[in-house]
Design a protein around this motif. Structure first.
Motif, PDB file in Angstrom:
ATOM      1  N   GLU A   1      37.055  13.914  73.589  1.00  8.49           N
ATOM      2  CA  GLU A   1      36.984  12.762  74.496  1.00  8.49           C
ATOM      3  C   GLU A   1      35.981  11.729  73.997  1.00  8.49           C
ATOM      4  N   SER A   2      34.875  12.199  73.434  1.00 12.09           N
ATOM      5  CA  SER A   2      33.868  11.271  72.902  1.00 12.09           C
ATOM      6  C   SER A   2      34.431  10.447  71.754  1.00 12.09           C
ATOM      7  N   LEU A   3      35.155  11.123  70.860  1.00 16.91           N
ATOM      8  CA  LEU A   3      35.737  10.416  69.720  1.00 16.91           C
ATOM      9  C   LEU A   3      36.826   9.442  70.167  1.00 16.91           C
ATOM     10  N   LYS A   4      37.549   9.813  71.201  1.00 17.95           N
ATOM     11  CA  LYS A   4      38.583   8.924  71.731  1.00 17.95           C
ATOM     12  C   LYS A   4      37.956   7.637  72.252  1.00 17.95           C
ATOM     13  N   THR A   5      36.868   7.776  73.014  1.00 18.46           N
ATOM     14  CA  THR A   5      36.164   6.597  73.536  1.00 18.46           C
ATOM     15  C   THR A   5      35.588   5.751  72.409  1.00 18.46           C
ATOM     16  N   LEU A   6      34.989   6.425  71.435  1.00 20.13           N
ATOM     17  CA  LEU A   6      34.386   5.723  70.303  1.00 20.13           C
ATOM     18  C   LEU A   6      35.427   4.923  69.542  1.00 20.13           C
ATOM     19  N   SER A   7      36.600   5.501  69.335  1.00 24.61           N
ATOM     20  CA  SER A   7      37.626   4.863  68.523  1.00 24.61           C
ATOM     21  C   SER A   7      38.334   3.730  69.249  1.00 24.61           C
ATOM     22  N   ILE A   8      38.580   3.926  70.529  1.00 19.94           N
ATOM     23  CA  ILE A   8      39.402   2.961  71.263  1.00 19.94           C
ATOM     24  C   ILE A   8      38.562   1.915  71.980  1.00 19.94           C
ATOM     25  N   ASP A   9      37.567   2.369  72.747  1.00 17.30           N
ATOM     26  CA  ASP A   9      36.825   1.426  73.587  1.00 17.30           C
ATOM     27  C   ASP A   9      35.974   0.473  72.766  1.00 17.30           C
ATOM     28  N   LEU A  10      35.397   0.966  71.651  1.00 21.23           N
ATOM     29  CA  LEU A  10      34.488   0.122  70.882  1.00 21.23           C
ATOM     30  C   LEU A  10      35.212  -0.828  69.947  1.00 21.23           C
ATOM     31  N   TYR A  11      36.426  -0.549  69.577  1.00 16.75           N
ATOM     32  CA  TYR A  11      37.137  -1.354  68.587  1.00 16.75           C
ATOM     33  C   TYR A  11      38.389  -1.962  69.213  1.00 16.75           C
ATOM     34  N   THR A  12      38.219  -3.080  69.855  1.00 24.78           N
ATOM     35  CA  THR A  12      39.317  -3.737  70.560  1.00 24.78           C
ATOM     36  C   THR A  12      40.058  -4.717  69.678  1.00 24.78           C
ATOM     37  N   ASP A  13      39.435  -5.175  68.592  1.00 24.61           N
ATOM     38  CA  ASP A  13      40.036  -6.160  67.718  1.00 24.61           C
ATOM     39  C   ASP A  13      41.007  -5.472  66.754  1.00 24.61           C
ATOM     40  N   SER A  14      42.231  -6.001  66.669  1.00 20.33           N
ATOM     41  CA  SER A  14      43.264  -5.372  65.832  1.00 20.33           C
ATOM     42  C   SER A  14      42.916  -5.397  64.355  1.00 20.33           C
ATOM     43  N   LYS A  15      42.112  -6.378  63.922  1.00 19.83           N
ATOM     44  CA  LYS A  15      41.771  -6.444  62.500  1.00 19.83           C
ATOM     45  C   LYS A  15      40.446  -5.783  62.171  1.00 19.83           C
ATOM     46  N   ARG A  16      39.713  -5.307  63.196  1.00 19.75           N
ATOM     47  CA  ARG A  16      38.402  -4.744  62.945  1.00 19.75           C
ATOM     48  C   ARG A  16      38.461  -3.496  62.068  1.00 19.75           C
TER      49      ARG A  16
END
Length: 991
Positions: A37-52
């Protein structure tokens, strides 16, 4: 051993399998779920920009460079698979461990590396559920769809555990590498990787947002500036259906970068990299921060890199959408208006999109940006770019946060301490050492740079400036002026010539050159603001006393004037040598005459000197002779009303020896004015009689003469338009209470506005002195006879509220000041020789005068017209309270024997008649008023003796010979005997 086309290295297969076992071997299923769950939040919530996530992959590629080489990147799209490949160093065991962990990257302690969080790669999991890594011929993947085995130590089976715990079981698949054989990889992708020179690739299955990702990459490839601060990538080969190759050509010295797109130059930049030493106090502050990366916490130095854009004409200002801050790759910070692109190891959020505003590290970097930028400008301005380097001068930030404040502080501290401005002599000087001469007049031999330099030093209060402070003319003059460089402008020329600095070095020969130069300026198109009309106001013509004057204050002598060159003369004539020169230059003389230099006659002196300097010309010594000369011209009809009207500011002597402008003066009684005020006012405003001297027979002529100059002979109306409330109170003497009345407040909605500006506001001279009865009589008499009432009947307009609304543009009608004043302040003369407010004064009608005489405040003035009656709104009849007051006042005015005065007997009788005639109609309030009055006051008996009301008797049959006290009404009127019922009201007994 695995043999590849690149090199022979040890296979990573065993290491991958070992990490697989370690990262799936949780003691409890909850441990796995929590990590997932932590990795899911880290991957999705923090990186909202499609090109990031592409940025992060490019960053990894840039940091993977091998010694003495560069990196190439290839980006391809195979249906739903995005491939980002590069030619950098293949993965080793340490790289594998880093990518399979959190905050265990290989770069986090290396200042020279772009990344430092150890979580950058995790951005890819915000866009994909399956990511495959290719490195040197081998594959491994992270796959959310992989069928991970259930550990029997956790329970019988996964389904039962989920049911019992009401929770779905998840493995942290993002950190579990799965060894993958090449046959499991799309054949097209494998062929692309094997046939190319790629050593590492990331294969991303775009499980969602494929269109967004493709669009983001297309935007990324078109905005080539995004790659500017990559250190090692030299080529990016994008092919998402259309080939697009971006190449970065770096100069050997690292100071220039040319970016090409498909072979065409897209952008050119010059770079400056500065190594900053980290001060000890900054290091101490960093220990208190939570978000500071370890490699920055331990750093002794860091790099700061600027990039300035180069256009066709040299250094080019950045557009607002180009002002990005970089942490090697661009952040999303665009609000700071820094004139160059800035790249450094900023402390950024985990999403790499924003800067931590409260970070002491970032604040330190922001404070250093202006000073380092100015130092770079100092280098550039002496090179091929020259003055274009001034495009990079920083302006203070309007962003009100800690970073904006640090940036502004850096500008303030560095602008005056760093030498970055190039002088005419090619010296680098500071802004407080420099001078810009916008007029170029300092280059003239008859002015000199030394004179302008000394003038500027005094004007700006600078104790010293550079020996050679002048700057060459450039298009950046205004920019330099705005940051504090001292300037000499055309508006300063007249002030220069009035200064002792200028006059000290001036001579008649230089004056001739100056006159020629100014004429030349007026005959040319530039500067446009220098015309005859402007220059005629400048003091630039040398007189016979070696002083400079403007044309209106200097004369040619007349041919018959042999004494014009007197150095003690108060009149100024052209310098003798300037006159000689003009004899040979008739066109110059004609020009000076056009500006106002003429021969001196009494009339020309009046028009050009006295009228021109009316407010300052008079002195105690010259006032009388000056006015006598003007009067002589008037008597001869040489001048008239037009000239005299222009002398309203000329100061004239008063009776008490002061000098006041004519328009502020009044006639003393000796001039027989319409209104003689001198005897009733002590103000120092009356004209001295010295002007008439022995000409008293011309008194009427003198009066007409002074009236044309503005002297007043009576009360005058003073009107004010578009005047602020503040000035009306503080400058013009209006009563503050008037502006606090309720009709001056307006509440259109919720906000209550007090009017702050007024128009059509009129008052009278000496109104404040009208409380003095003797003055008030002549004051109102003069007003009623000579002033138009209309001035005070029209309403005043009050302006209020915000601009753009009716209250501010058209205003509202409010009370007239004078009508308000007479009701609020005792200023109306009465027969009682005391001034009262208008609403307490009685009209001086015959009936009121007969009954009241001097015992009530009756208007003591001329008979009023209907209009004036309406204006004053005096009382026109007496009411019960007035009769009681009148009776009290009459009885209080007694003879030496204490009896009422005989002449008041009939007046008392009339009052009694009114009381007894009206008593049957009195209401309870009126009866109470009489009884209250009778408790305190007195009535006279028949003989005029005064007694308390309760001690008097009225004998109804008329025979009161046996009574000691008798009311006066006993023998005065049959009315009293016929209405005896009124007496008890006054506590008089009826017998």
């Amino acid at each position: 051993m695995v043999e590849s086309k690149h090199q022979i290295i040890m296979s990573l297969k065993k290491d991958i399998e070992r990490i697989f076992q370690k990262n799936t071997g949780y003691a409890e299923p909850e441990h796995a779920i929590n990590q997932a769950e932590s990795l899911k939040t880290l991957s999705i919530d923090l990186y909202t920009d499609s090109k990031r996530f592409v940025y992060e992959l490019l960053q990894n590629a840039d940091d993977s460079v091998l010694p003495n080489s560069s990196v190439k990147v290839g980006i391809r799209l195979f249906d739903d698979f995005l491939v980002v490949a590069h030619t950098g160093k293949p993965f080793d065991k340490r790289d594998l461990r880093g990518i399979c962990g959190v905050s265990d990257g290989t770069k986090k302690n290396l200042v020279e590396k772009t990344g430092y969080k150890g979580i950058g790669f995790k951005a890819v999991f915000g866009q994909s559920q399956k990511v495959t890594i290719y490195t040197n011929g081998e594959y491994f993947r992270f796959d959310s769809g992989y069928n991970f085995s259930w550990n029997s130590k956790w329970g019988d089976n996964q389904e039962k555990w989920e049911k019992e715990n009401e929770r779905q079981f998840l493995f942290p698949w993002q950190i579990i590498p799965i060894y993958t054989f090449s046959k499991e990889v799309d054949e097209r992708i494998h062929t692309f990787l094997e046939n190319g020179e790629w050593t590492v690739a990331t294969i991303v299955l775009l499980s969602k947002g494929k269109k967004d990702v493709k669009k983001a990459i297309e935007q990324l490839s078109s905005n080539v500036n995004m790659f500017l601060f990559l250190k090692n990538i030299e080529k990016l080969d994008f092919d998402l259906g259309t080939p697009n190759v971006v190449t970065l050509h770096r100069g050997q010295d690292g100071k220039a970068v040319e970016i090409k797109q498909n072979g065409h130059v897209k952008a050119s930049w010059i770079l400056k990299t500065i190594t900053l030493k980290v001060p000890n106090d900054v290091k101490s502050k960093l220990k208190e921060e939570r978000n500071i990366p370890e490699k920055l916490l331990n750093a002794n130095e860091t790099e700061l890199t600027f990039a300035a854009k180069i256009g066709e004409n040299g250094i080019q200002k950045l557009d607002s959408n180009e002002r990005l801050l970089y942490s090697y790759l661009p952040t999303e910070e665009t609000k700071y208006a820094i004139p160059v692109l800035v790249n450094s190891s900023f402390v950024i959020g985990a999403n790499r999109e924003t800067l931590h505003e409260d970070s002491k590290w970032n604040q330190w970097l922001f404070e250093n940006i202006p000073s380092e930028l100015l130092k770079w400008i100092a280098e550039l301005v002496k090179g091929k770019f020259g003055h274009q380097a001034y495009e990079l001068i920083p302006s203070k930030s309007i962003i009100l946060n800690s970073l904006g404040s640090a940036y502004c502080m850096g500008i303030t501290n560095s602008l005056e301490s760093i030498s970055f401005i190039l002088s005419n002599q090619k010296d680098l000087i500071r802004i407080n050492q420099a001078v810009i001469d916008f007029t170029s007049i300092s280059k003239k031999a008859f002015i000199t740079e030394d004179v302008i330099r000394s003038f500027v030093m005094k004007k700006f209060g600078r104790g010293t400036i550079h020996t050679n402070p002048f700057l060459p003319y450039t298009d950046f003059g205004k920019k330099l002026k705005d940051i504090g460089v001292a300037c000499f402008e055309w508006d300063d020329v007249s002030k220069l010539m009035e200064s002792a600095i200028f006059l000290k070095s001036h001579s008649f020969s230089r004056n001739i050159q100056l006159i020629q130069y100014f004429k030349q300026l007026c005959n040319t198109e530039k500067p446009k603001n220098i015309t005859d009309a402007v220059i005629k106001k400048w003091s630039f013509i040398l007189d016979h006393k070696n002083l400079l004057h403007h044309p209106a204050n200097i004369y040619f002598p007349t041919p018959d004037d042999e004494n014009w060159n007197d150095p003690n003369s108060e009149i100024s004539f052209l310098h003798r040598d300037v006159q000689k020169w003009l004899l040979q230059k008739p066109e110059m003389r004609a020009w000076l005459e056009q500006l106002g230099v003429i021969e001196k006659t009494d009339l020309s002196f009046l028009r050009k000197t006295i009228i021109e300097k009316a407010s300052t010309y008079s002195t105690y010594e010259n006032s009388v002779p000056t006015v006598l000369n003007i009067f002589s011209l008037y008597v001869k009809r040489t001048i008239g009303k037009e000239e005299l009207n222009e002398l309203s500011e000329l100061k004239i002597l008063t009776q008490k020896g002061s000098l006041l402008p004519a328009k502020s003066c009044y006639f003393s009684d000796a001039y027989s004015p319409r209104l003689k005020l001198e005897s009733v006012l002590s103000d120092d405003v009356f004209i001295s009689c010295d002007y008439m001297q022995n000409s008293s027979e011309n008194k009427e002529e003198w009066r007409r003469f002074f009236k044309m100059m503005g002297v007043k002979e009576g009360i005058r109306t003073l009107s004010y338009d578009e005047t602020s409330r503040y000035n009306l109170i503080n400058s013009y003497g209006f009563k503050k209470d008037f502006f606090e009345e309720g009709d001056k407040y307006f509440q259109p909605a919720f906000t209550n506005f007090n009017a702050d500006k007024y128009s059509n506001l009129a008052t009278l001279t000496f109104l404040s002195k009208a409380s003095n009865d003797s003055f008030s009589k002549i004051f109102w008499s003069d007003i009623i006879d000579n002033i138009i009432l209309q001035d005070f009947n029209s309403p005043t307009i009050a302006y209020w509220g915000n601009h753009g609304y009716a209250g501010r543009s058209t205003g509202n009608k409010v009370a007239n000041y004078l009508k308000w004043y007479i009701k609020k302040h005792p200023c109306i003369p009465t027969v009682m020789e005391i001034c009262y407010e208008a609403n307490n004064v009685f009209l001086n009608s015959e009936d009121i005068i007969n009954i009241s005489d001097k015992y009530l405040p009756v208007f003591n003035g001329v008979e009023l017209s209907p209009d004036w009656r309406s204006f004053f709104d005096f009382k026109t009849s007496l009411e019960l309270s007035d009769y009681l007051q009148l009776l009290k006042n009459i009885i209080s005015d007694r003879t030496e024997k204490g009896t009422t005065k005989i002449e008041n007997n009939e007046r008392i009788q009339l009052i009694y008649e009114w009381f007894l005639d009206s008593c049957m109609n009195f209401d309870e309030t009126e009866i109470s008023l009489i009884k209250e009055w009778s408790n305190e006051f007195y009535l006279p008996d028949k003989r005029g003796n005064v007694f308390k009301c309760g001690k008097l008797n009225y004998f109804i049959d008329g025979d009161a010979s046996f009574l000691v006290f008798r009311p006066i009404g006993y023998c005065l009127s049959s009315i009293l005997t016929s209405t005896p019922n009124g007496w008890p009201t006054f506590r008089v007994s009826v017998l």
